[in-house]
Design a protein around this motif. Structure first.
Motif, PDB file in Angstrom:
ATOM      1  N   ALA A  81       0.848  -1.190   0.000  1.00  0.00           N
ATOM      2  CA  ALA A  81       0.000   0.000   0.000  1.00  0.00           C
ATOM      3  C   ALA A  81       0.887   1.244   0.000  1.00  0.00           C
ATOM      4  O   ALA A  81       1.974   1.232   0.578  1.00  0.00           O
ATOM      5  CB  ALA A  81      -0.909  -0.004   1.233  1.00  0.00           C
ATOM      6  N   PRO A  82       0.437   2.330  -0.645  1.00  0.00           N
ATOM      7  CA  PRO A  82       1.276   3.534  -0.700  1.00  0.00           C
ATOM      8  C   PRO A  82       1.466   4.213   0.659  1.00  0.00           C
ATOM      9  O   PRO A  82       2.425   4.937   0.866  1.00  0.00           O
ATOM     10  CB  PRO A  82       0.529   4.452  -1.668  1.00  0.00           C
ATOM     11  N   LYS A  83       0.547   3.970   1.602  1.00  0.00           N
ATOM     12  CA  LYS A  83       0.675   4.516   2.959  1.00  0.00           C
ATOM     13  C   LYS A  83      -0.251   3.728   3.860  1.00  0.00           C
ATOM     14  O   LYS A  83      -1.180   3.079   3.373  1.00  0.00           O
ATOM     15  CB  LYS A  83       0.325   6.012   2.984  1.00  0.00           C
ATOM     16  N   VAL A  84       0.008   3.764   5.172  1.00  0.00           N
ATOM     17  CA  VAL A  84      -0.890   3.031   6.078  1.00  0.00           C
ATOM     18  C   VAL A  84      -1.347   3.936   7.225  1.00  0.00           C
ATOM     19  O   VAL A  84      -0.564   4.707   7.772  1.00  0.00           O
ATOM     20  CB  VAL A  84      -0.240   1.758   6.684  1.00  0.00           C
ATOM     21  N   PRO A  85      -2.628   3.815   7.588  1.00  0.00           N
ATOM     22  CA  PRO A  85      -3.136   4.575   8.731  1.00  0.00           C
ATOM     23  C   PRO A  85      -2.640   3.957  10.046  1.00  0.00           C
ATOM     24  O   PRO A  85      -2.219   2.801  10.069  1.00  0.00           O
ATOM     25  CB  PRO A  85      -4.648   4.437   8.591  1.00  0.00           C
ATOM     26  N   CYS A  86      -2.727   4.746  11.146  1.00  0.00           N
ATOM     27  CA  CYS A  86      -2.167   4.266  12.420  1.00  0.00           C
ATOM     28  C   CYS A  86      -3.058   3.236  13.110  1.00  0.00           C
ATOM     29  O   CYS A  86      -2.599   2.475  13.948  1.00  0.00           O
ATOM     30  CB  CYS A  86      -1.912   5.452  13.349  1.00  0.00           C
ATOM     31  N   LYS A 104       2.964   9.454   8.292  1.00  0.00           N
ATOM     32  CA  LYS A 104       4.177  10.259   8.101  1.00  0.00           C
ATOM     33  C   LYS A 104       5.026   9.717   6.951  1.00  0.00           C
ATOM     34  O   LYS A 104       5.835  10.425   6.379  1.00  0.00           O
ATOM     35  CB  LYS A 104       5.032  10.257   9.381  1.00  0.00           C
ATOM     36  N   VAL A 105       4.829   8.434   6.646  1.00  0.00           N
ATOM     37  CA  VAL A 105       5.711   7.777   5.686  1.00  0.00           C
ATOM     38  C   VAL A 105       4.914   7.294   4.475  1.00  0.00           C
ATOM     39  O   VAL A 105       3.832   6.724   4.626  1.00  0.00           O
ATOM     40  CB  VAL A 105       6.392   6.549   6.350  1.00  0.00           C
ATOM     41  N   ARG A 106       5.433   7.557   3.311  1.00  0.00           N
ATOM     42  CA  ARG A 106       4.815   7.065   2.083  1.00  0.00           C
ATOM     43  C   ARG A 106       5.769   6.131   1.370  1.00  0.00           C
ATOM     44  O   ARG A 106       6.980   6.280   1.476  1.00  0.00           O
ATOM     45  CB  ARG A 106       4.565   8.227   1.118  1.00  0.00           C
ATOM     46  N   LEU A 107       5.189   5.217   0.620  1.00  0.00           N
ATOM     47  CA  LEU A 107       6.010   4.349  -0.225  1.00  0.00           C
ATOM     48  C   LEU A 107       6.536   5.188  -1.387  1.00  0.00           C
ATOM     49  O   LEU A 107       5.778   5.908  -2.022  1.00  0.00           O
ATOM     50  CB  LEU A 107       5.134   3.215  -0.766  1.00  0.00           C
ATOM     51  N   PRO A 108       7.843   5.093  -1.665  1.00  0.00           N
ATOM     52  CA  PRO A 108       8.331   5.785  -2.870  1.00  0.00           C
ATOM     53  C   PRO A 108       7.581   5.254  -4.094  1.00  0.00           C
ATOM     54  O   PRO A 108       7.061   4.142  -4.082  1.00  0.00           O
ATOM     55  CB  PRO A 108       9.816   5.409  -2.917  1.00  0.00           C
ATOM     56  N   GLY A 109       7.522   6.052  -5.151  1.00  0.00           N
ATOM     57  CA  GLY A 109       6.705   5.711  -6.308  1.00  0.00           C
ATOM     58  C   GLY A 109       7.147   4.451  -7.038  1.00  0.00           C
ATOM     59  O   GLY A 109       8.321   4.057  -7.012  1.00  0.00           O
ATOM     60  N   GLY A 110       6.180   3.827  -7.700  1.00  0.00           N
ATOM     61  CA  GLY A 110       6.413   2.555  -8.373  1.00  0.00           C
ATOM     62  C   GLY A 110       6.878   2.666  -9.818  1.00  0.00           C
ATOM     63  O   GLY A 110       7.148   1.648 -10.439  1.00  0.00           O
ATOM     64  N   PRO A 118       9.760   1.234   3.428  1.00  0.00           N
ATOM     65  CA  PRO A 118      10.086   1.665   4.793  1.00  0.00           C
ATOM     66  C   PRO A 118       9.505   0.709   5.840  1.00  0.00           C
ATOM     67  O   PRO A 118       8.569  -0.039   5.559  1.00  0.00           O
ATOM     68  CB  PRO A 118       9.433   3.045   4.912  1.00  0.00           C
ATOM     69  N   GLU A 119      10.072   0.770   7.036  1.00  0.00           N
ATOM     70  CA  GLU A 119       9.707  -0.171   8.112  1.00  0.00           C
ATOM     71  C   GLU A 119       8.199  -0.269   8.345  1.00  0.00           C
ATOM     72  O   GLU A 119       7.646  -1.375   8.396  1.00  0.00           O
ATOM     73  CB  GLU A 119      10.411   0.276   9.412  1.00  0.00           C
ATOM     74  N   VAL A 120       7.531   0.878   8.473  1.00  0.00           N
ATOM     75  CA  VAL A 120       6.103   0.840   8.817  1.00  0.00           C
ATOM     76  C   VAL A 120       5.291   0.133   7.720  1.00  0.00           C
ATOM     77  O   VAL A 120       4.293  -0.544   7.994  1.00  0.00           O
ATOM     78  CB  VAL A 120       5.556   2.266   9.111  1.00  0.00           C
TER      79      VAL A 120
END
Ligand SMILES: [Zn+2]
Ligand SMILES: [Zn+2]
Length: 338
Positions: A81-86, A104-110, A118-120
């Protein structure tokens, strides 16, 4: 490794950047497939973050994991997923995952050969692709999850009449999902080829958007629509929506006209009819899980929607195909193929 840096729709630059090395809790994935999303080509929405590497509809293979990563190993096929909620704040607890303020963290583009996860997102945003799903089909997880969310917000039920306005990729996914739920589906578009596709994908009635849509709806259905889903930014569609919604119905803005095109809501006409106006943006973890199940079981088939597969070096052409929209439905970029 190569990445495609998007400055605007007419200026996408292929650049060579160092291939990242995963830290202890990170992993590196190789992008096999990445879809161009309808939102990638919306400049008012994307320009504030430009220049950027776009692409959030990913099918990828794990190639390297940090020493503390135990859940995945090289060779695993994944969607991230490009980002995840808490999942912990007021909004997440209320189920409003897309508005979680703690992202706070997004997946770099594909649109890149490799992505450093990233870890999260290793912990909470990575999903193994089921055996039955190809990497290309995996690019539909995110867009279908957004469609799942919009229809669940609208409370769509079997037997209802749906009007889907705009038959691009997301409109067609809305048609397919609504049909799988046993709804009566009307679809509108200005483009006859897209209308034909909507019909092929299960729409019961297709209507030329330049005609009198509300009259046709009354003739064919006997009453107006229970739910309208706007999958186009055309103001003319918004104007039609007010005329096509039945009492007790819901109008869902899945797409919006954009900041330069203010919309006037005929509130007085809607007031005594218990009509809801909803917005739906992005998706949450439960929607992703449901979308994967729909794809895995073949309830929603997507293979026939893929019209183009292009290597990364042809990404500018891919964007033009997506913008033009006359001959493309889903354009998939294949960064690992050059
Ligand atoms: Zn998307
Ligand atoms: Zn949250």
């Amino acid at each position: 490794m190569k990445v495609a840096v998007w400055h605007n729709n007419r200026d996408i630059r292929l650049e060579e950047v160092p291939r990242p090395k995963p830290g202890p809790k990170e992993m590196l994935i190789k992008v096999v497939s990445c879809g161009i999303c309808g939102s990638d080509i919306v400049e008012w929405y994307r320009l504030p973050r430009a220049p950027l590497v776009q692409g959030h509809e990913i099918g990828a293979e794990v190639v390297e994991v940090g020493e503390s990563v135990t859940s995945y190993e090289p060779g695993d096929r994944v969607f991230v997923a490009p980002k995840v909620p808490c999942l912990d704040c007021h909004y997440c607890r209320e189920g409003h995952y897309p508005v979680c303020p703690n992202v706070k963290v997004r997946l770099p583009g594909g649109f890149a050969e490799f992505i450093l996860v990233p870890e999260v997102l290793v912990d909470k945003g990575t999903y193994r692709l089921p055996e039955a799903l190809s990497y290309d089909q995996g690019t539909f997880i995110e867009p279908l999850a957004c469609v799942v969310r919009a229809q669940s917000l609208a409370g769509i039920k079997k037997g209802q009449t749906l009007l889907i306005m705009g038959c691009g990729m997301s409109g067609l996914l809305h048609v397919k999902l609504a049909k799988s739920k046993g709804c009566r589906v009307f679809a509108t578009d200005l483009n006859q080829a897209r209308l034909d596709l909507a019909k092929k994908n299960g729409a019961d009635w297709i209507l030329d958007a330049s005609g009198e849509v509300s009259e046709r709806l009354m003739t064919e259905n006997g009453r107006k629509a229970d739910v309208i889903i706007l999958c186009t930014s055309a103001l003319s569609a918004v104007a039609q929506a007010w005329k096509c919604i039945d009492k007790g119905g819901a109008i869902v803005f899945f797409a919006v006209p954009g900041p330069e095109k203010p919309v006037t809501v005929p509130l007085n006409d809607l007031w005594m009819q218990e009509i809801r106006i909803l917005t739906s943006y992005y998706c949450g973890p439960p929607d992703i899980v449901e979308a994967m199940a729909l794809l895995k079981t073949g309830t929603i088939e997507v293979e026939d929607m893929i019209t183009h597969r292009l290597p990364l070096r042809d990404i500018a052409r891919g964007f033009q195909l997506a913008i033009d929209g006359r001959e493309s439905i889903k354009v998939i970029i294949k960064p690992s193929e050059g």
